[in-house]
Design a protein around this motif. Structure first.
Motif, PDB file in Angstrom:
ATOM      1  N   PHE A  63       1.357  55.763 -36.638  1.00 45.67           N
ATOM      2  CA  PHE A  63       1.459  56.858 -35.683  1.00 45.67           C
ATOM      3  C   PHE A  63       2.565  56.557 -34.689  1.00 45.67           C
ATOM      4  CE2 PHE A  63      -2.728  58.549 -36.810  1.00 45.67           C
ATOM      5  CZ  PHE A  63      -3.415  57.426 -37.236  1.00 45.67           C
ATOM      6  N   TYR A  93       2.956  57.447 -30.642  1.00 41.57           N
ATOM      7  CA  TYR A  93       2.338  57.990 -29.438  1.00 41.57           C
ATOM      8  C   TYR A  93       3.403  58.059 -28.352  1.00 41.57           C
ATOM      9  CZ  TYR A  93      -2.617  57.985 -30.733  1.00 41.57           C
ATOM     10  OH  TYR A  93      -3.842  58.277 -31.297  1.00 41.57           O
ATOM     11  N   GLN A 144       3.975  58.272 -24.135  1.00 41.42           N
ATOM     12  CA  GLN A 144       3.291  58.029 -22.869  1.00 41.42           C
ATOM     13  C   GLN A 144       4.247  58.335 -21.727  1.00 41.42           C
ATOM     14  OE1 GLN A 144       1.876  54.000 -22.190  1.00 41.42           O
ATOM     15  NE2 GLN A 144       0.309  54.704 -20.750  1.00 41.42           N
ATOM     16  N   GLU A 146      -1.688  58.810 -19.623  1.00 42.20           N
ATOM     17  CA  GLU A 146      -2.263  58.211 -20.816  1.00 42.20           C
ATOM     18  C   GLU A 146      -1.385  58.475 -22.040  1.00 42.20           C
ATOM     19  OE1 GLU A 146      -3.325  60.869 -19.289  1.00 42.20           O
ATOM     20  OE2 GLU A 146      -4.204  62.344 -20.664  1.00 42.20           O
ATOM     21  N   PRO A 147      -1.483  57.619 -23.067  1.00 45.67           N
ATOM     22  CA  PRO A 147      -0.756  57.889 -24.314  1.00 45.67           C
ATOM     23  C   PRO A 147      -1.320  59.129 -25.007  1.00 45.67           C
ATOM     24  CG  PRO A 147      -1.554  55.617 -24.228  1.00 45.67           C
ATOM     25  CD  PRO A 147      -2.245  56.358 -23.129  1.00 45.67           C
ATOM     26  N   LYS A 148      -0.424  59.868 -25.632  1.00 45.42           N
ATOM     27  CA  LYS A 148      -0.835  61.035 -26.408  1.00 45.42           C
ATOM     28  C   LYS A 148      -0.156  60.999 -27.762  1.00 45.42           C
ATOM     29  CE  LYS A 148      -1.855  64.091 -22.547  1.00 45.42           C
ATOM     30  NZ  LYS A 148      -1.620  65.417 -21.911  1.00 45.42           N
ATOM     31  N   LEU A 149      -0.878  61.444 -28.776  1.00 42.14           N
ATOM     32  CA  LEU A 149      -0.320  61.439 -30.121  1.00 42.14           C
ATOM     33  C   LEU A 149       0.903  62.342 -30.186  1.00 42.14           C
ATOM     34  CD1 LEU A 149      -0.645  60.605 -33.129  1.00 42.14           C
ATOM     35  CD2 LEU A 149      -1.879  62.774 -33.429  1.00 42.14           C
ATOM     36  N   HIS A 208       5.333  54.674 -28.234  1.00 48.92           N
ATOM     37  CA  HIS A 208       4.605  53.545 -28.818  1.00 48.92           C
ATOM     38  C   HIS A 208       4.431  53.763 -30.309  1.00 48.92           C
ATOM     39  CE1 HIS A 208       3.225  51.823 -24.969  1.00 48.92           C
ATOM     40  NE2 HIS A 208       3.079  53.083 -24.572  1.00 48.92           N
ATOM     41  N   THR A 218      -2.333  50.712 -38.099  1.00 50.35           N
ATOM     42  CA  THR A 218      -3.691  50.238 -38.366  1.00 50.35           C
ATOM     43  C   THR A 218      -3.665  49.430 -39.655  1.00 50.35           C
ATOM     44  OG1 THR A 218      -4.438  52.086 -39.724  1.00 50.35           O
ATOM     45  CG2 THR A 218      -4.610  52.344 -37.346  1.00 50.35           C
ATOM     46  N   PHE A 269      -6.578  50.155 -34.200  1.00 50.40           N
ATOM     47  CA  PHE A 269      -5.183  50.402 -33.861  1.00 50.40           C
ATOM     48  C   PHE A 269      -4.536  49.163 -33.260  1.00 50.40           C
ATOM     49  CE2 PHE A 269      -4.614  55.245 -33.107  1.00 50.40           C
ATOM     50  CZ  PHE A 269      -5.265  55.521 -34.276  1.00 50.40           C
ATOM     51  N   PHE A 290      -1.089  48.536 -31.103  1.00 54.51           N
ATOM     52  CA  PHE A 290       0.015  49.216 -30.430  1.00 54.51           C
ATOM     53  C   PHE A 290       1.217  48.301 -30.290  1.00 54.51           C
ATOM     54  CE2 PHE A 290      -1.350  53.263 -28.508  1.00 54.51           C
ATOM     55  CZ  PHE A 290      -2.678  53.258 -28.862  1.00 54.51           C
ATOM     56  N   GLY A 291       2.390  48.845 -30.505  1.00 50.36           N
ATOM     57  CA  GLY A 291       3.599  48.152 -30.112  1.00 50.36           C
ATOM     58  C   GLY A 291       3.763  48.263 -28.601  1.00 50.36           C
ATOM     59  N   PRO A 292       4.660  47.456 -28.021  1.00 48.57           N
ATOM     60  CA  PRO A 292       4.831  47.452 -26.567  1.00 48.57           C
ATOM     61  C   PRO A 292       5.481  48.708 -26.017  1.00 48.57           C
ATOM     62  CG  PRO A 292       6.445  46.033 -27.583  1.00 48.57           C
ATOM     63  CD  PRO A 292       5.512  46.456 -28.678  1.00 48.57           C
ATOM     64  N   HIS A 304       3.497  44.608 -22.476  1.00 45.73           N
ATOM     65  CA  HIS A 304       2.539  44.606 -23.589  1.00 45.73           C
ATOM     66  C   HIS A 304       2.228  46.039 -23.984  1.00 45.73           C
ATOM     67  CE1 HIS A 304       1.458  40.313 -23.291  1.00 45.73           C
ATOM     68  NE2 HIS A 304       1.635  40.477 -22.006  1.00 45.73           N
ATOM     69  N   GLY A 305       1.879  46.212 -25.233  1.00 41.42           N
ATOM     70  CA  GLY A 305       1.314  47.499 -25.617  1.00 41.42           C
ATOM     71  C   GLY A 305      -0.109  47.550 -25.113  1.00 41.42           C
ATOM     72  N   LEU A 306      -0.795  48.595 -25.472  1.00 47.12           N
ATOM     73  CA  LEU A 306      -2.210  48.638 -25.141  1.00 47.12           C
ATOM     74  C   LEU A 306      -2.933  47.589 -25.979  1.00 47.12           C
ATOM     75  CD1 LEU A 306      -1.099  51.603 -24.458  1.00 47.12           C
ATOM     76  CD2 LEU A 306      -3.520  52.205 -24.475  1.00 47.12           C
ATOM     77  N   PHE A 328      -7.634  51.971 -20.093  1.00 45.34           N
ATOM     78  CA  PHE A 328      -7.757  53.262 -20.763  1.00 45.34           C
ATOM     79  C   PHE A 328      -8.948  53.240 -21.708  1.00 45.34           C
ATOM     80  CE2 PHE A 328      -4.054  55.559 -19.497  1.00 45.34           C
ATOM     81  CZ  PHE A 328      -3.061  54.621 -19.265  1.00 45.34           C
ATOM     82  N   GLN A 339      -9.574  55.051 -38.620  1.00 44.46           N
ATOM     83  CA  GLN A 339      -8.191  55.254 -39.035  1.00 44.46           C
ATOM     84  C   GLN A 339      -7.651  56.593 -38.557  1.00 44.46           C
ATOM     85  OE1 GLN A 339      -6.585  52.724 -40.575  1.00 44.46           O
ATOM     86  NE2 GLN A 339      -8.483  51.572 -40.371  1.00 44.46           N
ATOM     87  N   GLY A 391      -8.349  58.755 -22.383  1.00 43.60           N
ATOM     88  CA  GLY A 391      -8.669  59.231 -21.058  1.00 43.60           C
ATOM     89  C   GLY A 391      -7.506  58.995 -20.114  1.00 43.60           C
TER      90      GLY A 391
END
Lengths: 109, 112
Positions: free
Chosen positions: A34, A36, A38, A43-46, A87, A91, A97, A99-101, B41-43, B90, B98, B104
């Motif tokens: 994915f 995302y 931000q 917040e992050p969003k798809l 981001h 998976t 998930f 996440f990349g930085p 960092h990422g999340l 978060f 998946q 939030g």
């Protein structure tokens, strides 16, 4: 080596430019991908899922290269509103998930 | 937007005090997650839940505990807050592991 790596940027581009981000992942047993977005202090969003055959959503194109273990995001005709951190998310089988930085993009007028 | 709220949205606390953050969803999703986000960092996943009373550890679970007594609520507790736990937290939800996660608005925690 981190599981998911991205160039942190920032990428500073003028409006109307085309910009591309790459993301590499270390685990070949990956399942879903994915991008995302931000915005600052949000917040992050798809933004979009990434499919094996590549996919496009308006000005955004995502590509997956399983052999080389990277995914890419191409943004055409950049808008000021595209300024954000992007981001890459991967998976792996049986895992959550990762996440990349994030890569920071600034689109300049 | 997915129905996810977090409370409080901001908190300042002192080292050694307990802190509980709440995540509430109205989507009836099975999976709920707690992440922290720090510069560079990422999340990073702290804990997640795959059902009522079913939880598991994530990548950075030390110093944190969670509870889920109802489908809609997922609590994150810092038993004794430390300065290294200053971060943005978060919560996220998803129907499956998946599948897309929805986040939030975040809680900004400062531990002095």
């Amino acid at each position: 080596r981190k599981e998911v790596e991205q160039d942190p940027g920032p990428f500073n581009v003028p409006e109307g430019a085309t910009v591309a981000f790459n993301c590499t992942y270390s685990n070949s047993a990956s399942q879903s991908f994915f991008w995302y977005r931000q915005d600052c202090r949000k917040e992050p969003k798809l933004l979009m899922s990434v499919y094996s055959s590549g996919n496009e959503d308006g000005r955004f194109t995502a590509q997956l290269n399983r052999a080389s273990q990277y995914i890419s995001l191409l943004i055409r005709d950049s808008k000021l509103s595209d300024s954000a951190t992007y981001h890459c998310v991967v998976t792996f089988y049986g895992q959550n998930f990762v996440f990349g930085p994030g890569t920071r993009l600034s689109v300049l007028p | 937007d997915a129905g996810i709220t977090q409370s409080p949205r901001h908190k300042v606390t002192e080292t050694g005090t307990p802190v509980t953050l709440r995540c509430h969803q109205t989507e009836n999703h099975r999976y709920m997650y707690w992440y922290r986000q720090d510069p560079g960092h990422g999340l990073r996943l702290i804990h997640y839940s795959y059902g009522v009373k079913d939880t598991d550890k994530g990548e950075v679970s030390d110093g944190y505990s969670v509870s889920r007594s109802k489908t809609e609520d997922f609590l994150l507790t810092l038993e004794s807050a430390t300065s290294s736990q200053t971060s943005v937290y978060f919560c996220a939800i998803s129907p499956g592991t998946q599948e897309t996660q929805y986040f939030g608005p975040g809680t900004r925690l400062l531990v002095l």
